[in-house]
Scaffold this active site. Structure first.
Site, PDB file in Angstrom:
ATOM      1  N   GLU A  11       0.819  -1.218   0.000  1.00  0.00           N
ATOM      2  CA  GLU A  11       0.000   0.000   0.000  1.00  0.00           C
ATOM      3  C   GLU A  11       0.853   1.267   0.000  1.00  0.00           C
ATOM      4  O   GLU A  11       0.361   2.350  -0.305  1.00  0.00           O
ATOM      5  CB  GLU A  11      -0.931   0.006   1.225  1.00  0.00           C
ATOM      6  CG  GLU A  11      -1.944  -1.125   1.211  1.00  0.00           C
ATOM      7  CD  GLU A  11      -2.711  -1.248   2.523  1.00  0.00           C
ATOM      8  OE1 GLU A  11      -3.936  -1.453   2.469  1.00  0.00           O
ATOM      9  OE2 GLU A  11      -2.091  -1.159   3.596  1.00  0.00           O
ATOM     10  N   GLY A  77     -12.638  -3.215   2.779  1.00  0.00           N
ATOM     11  CA  GLY A  77     -13.745  -4.089   2.408  1.00  0.00           C
ATOM     12  C   GLY A  77     -15.017  -3.269   2.248  1.00  0.00           C
ATOM     13  O   GLY A  77     -15.308  -2.401   3.072  1.00  0.00           O
ATOM     14  N   ILE A 153     -13.225  -8.355   8.253  1.00  0.00           N
ATOM     15  CA  ILE A 153     -14.666  -8.618   8.150  1.00  0.00           C
ATOM     16  C   ILE A 153     -14.931  -9.552   6.962  1.00  0.00           C
ATOM     17  O   ILE A 153     -14.549  -9.254   5.828  1.00  0.00           O
ATOM     18  CB  ILE A 153     -15.443  -7.289   7.986  1.00  0.00           C
ATOM     19  CG1 ILE A 153     -15.121  -6.334   9.146  1.00  0.00           C
ATOM     20  CG2 ILE A 153     -16.944  -7.553   7.885  1.00  0.00           C
ATOM     21  CD1 ILE A 153     -15.406  -6.865  10.534  1.00  0.00           C
ATOM     22  N   MET A 173      -8.876  -1.440   9.070  1.00  0.00           N
ATOM     23  CA  MET A 173      -8.410  -1.768  10.407  1.00  0.00           C
ATOM     24  C   MET A 173      -7.497  -0.707  11.036  1.00  0.00           C
ATOM     25  O   MET A 173      -6.893  -0.974  12.071  1.00  0.00           O
ATOM     26  CB  MET A 173      -7.710  -3.144  10.384  1.00  0.00           C
ATOM     27  CG  MET A 173      -8.637  -4.250   9.886  1.00  0.00           C
ATOM     28  SD  MET A 173      -7.897  -5.887   9.789  1.00  0.00           S
ATOM     29  CE  MET A 173      -7.578  -6.248  11.507  1.00  0.00           C
ATOM     30  N   GLU A 174      -7.404   0.475  10.406  1.00  0.00           N
ATOM     31  CA  GLU A 174      -6.467   1.484  10.921  1.00  0.00           C
ATOM     32  C   GLU A 174      -7.010   2.916  10.981  1.00  0.00           C
ATOM     33  O   GLU A 174      -6.628   3.691  11.879  1.00  0.00           O
ATOM     34  CB  GLU A 174      -5.172   1.501  10.074  1.00  0.00           C
ATOM     35  CG  GLU A 174      -4.356   0.226  10.126  1.00  0.00           C
ATOM     36  CD  GLU A 174      -4.881  -0.846   9.183  1.00  0.00           C
ATOM     37  OE1 GLU A 174      -5.572  -0.501   8.192  1.00  0.00           O
ATOM     38  OE2 GLU A 174      -4.627  -2.043   9.436  1.00  0.00           O
ATOM     39  N   ASP A 197     -12.287  -5.966  -1.565  1.00  0.00           N
ATOM     40  CA  ASP A 197     -13.170  -7.121  -1.333  1.00  0.00           C
ATOM     41  C   ASP A 197     -14.523  -6.637  -0.829  1.00  0.00           C
ATOM     42  O   ASP A 197     -14.688  -5.463  -0.507  1.00  0.00           O
ATOM     43  CB  ASP A 197     -12.526  -8.071  -0.315  1.00  0.00           C
ATOM     44  CG  ASP A 197     -12.315  -7.399   1.037  1.00  0.00           C
ATOM     45  OD1 ASP A 197     -13.252  -7.400   1.841  1.00  0.00           O
ATOM     46  OD2 ASP A 197     -11.219  -6.844   1.273  1.00  0.00           O
TER      47      ASP A 197
END
Ligand code: ADE
Length: 235
Positions: A11, A77, A153, A173-174, A197
């Site tokens: 990333e 996601g 998830i 997640m961040e 996703d």
């Protein structure tokens, strides 16, 4: 100086490749690269996955580099059915979907340190990044809330719970942790993510297949936004 934080090396790789005059320092276990993208001074680091790693990295970068703004880039996601793989989301607000003090009287997601659920992103910087992404990429660019938590998830139950509680566009997640650290330091921040996703039972495979391409979209938009960054955007 703009701080750029990504959870994973793929990333951040393209962002680092576009930096000139690079110097490296190691702070709290993080490699922090300082240089420029175009004329814009930047500091960039891979924080690792999850809220604690992200918070620690953001604080290390703020204290050691004196960044004035922070941008979190990477993949996410999709929670909203209007989003498709590789689409871009630029956050209006971030939140932490796994923060839960409801047994002691707070609504789910309420973070006392932030005095609420949602942490607002910097409007000018977010708008500029979203506009740049829309001009540059052949995917849809969405604006809305991004939910963070220490979970990948991958079930309809998780999606339904997060959507019912918070109605975010996507999950990662961040960003919510970086937002909290920036808010507590009085620093403006934003989050740009590209969809890897659908946060459903196909998410692990989709994440594997599309992370590289999604990370490319997010990084490409951010690089272009920093290469042409009008001063008034940062006010
Ligand atoms: N980042 C990318 N996809 C994700 C997912 N499904 N859950 C959490 N973080 C993600």
């Amino acid at each position: 100086m703009i701080g750029i934080i990504a959870a994973m090396e793929p990333e951040l790789a393209e962002i680092r490749a576009h930096m000139t005059g690079v110097s490296l320092s190691r702070v709290s276990g993080f490699d922090i690269f300082r240089g420029r993208i175009g004329e814009t001074p930047v500091a960039a680091a891979v924080c690792g996955i999850g809220k604690v790693a992200a918070a620690l990295c953001a604080e290390a970068m703020i204290l050691s580099c004196g960044v004035t703004h922070v941008v979190n880039t990477g993949v996410a996601g999709a929670l909203d059915a209007r989003l498709h793989v590789l689409d871009i989301v630029v956050a209006e607000q971030v939140l932490q979907h796994d923060f839960d003090l409801s047994p002691i009287g707070f609504v789910p997601g309420h973070i006392p340190a932030c005095d609420g659920i949602r942490i607002p992103c910097h409007r000018g910087l977010s708008d500029h990044i979203a506009k740049t992404a829309a001009e540059l990429l052949c995917v849809s660019v969405h604006r809305g809330d991004i939910a963070s938590g220490d979970q990948f998830i991958h079930t309809e139950e998780q999606k339904a719970r997060i959507t019912a509680d918070f109605s975010p566009l996507c999950c990662e997640m961040e960003g919510g942790a970086i937002g909290q650290v920036c808010a507590m330091n009085g620093l403006p921040f934003t989050v740009i993510r590209a969809i890897s996703d659908g946060a459903d039972d196909g998410a692990p495979m989709s994440f594997e297949a599309f992370t590289e391409a999604a990370a490319h979209n997010s990084a490409t938009a951010l690089i272009a936004a920093l290469q042409a960054l009008p001063a008034e955007v940062l006010l």
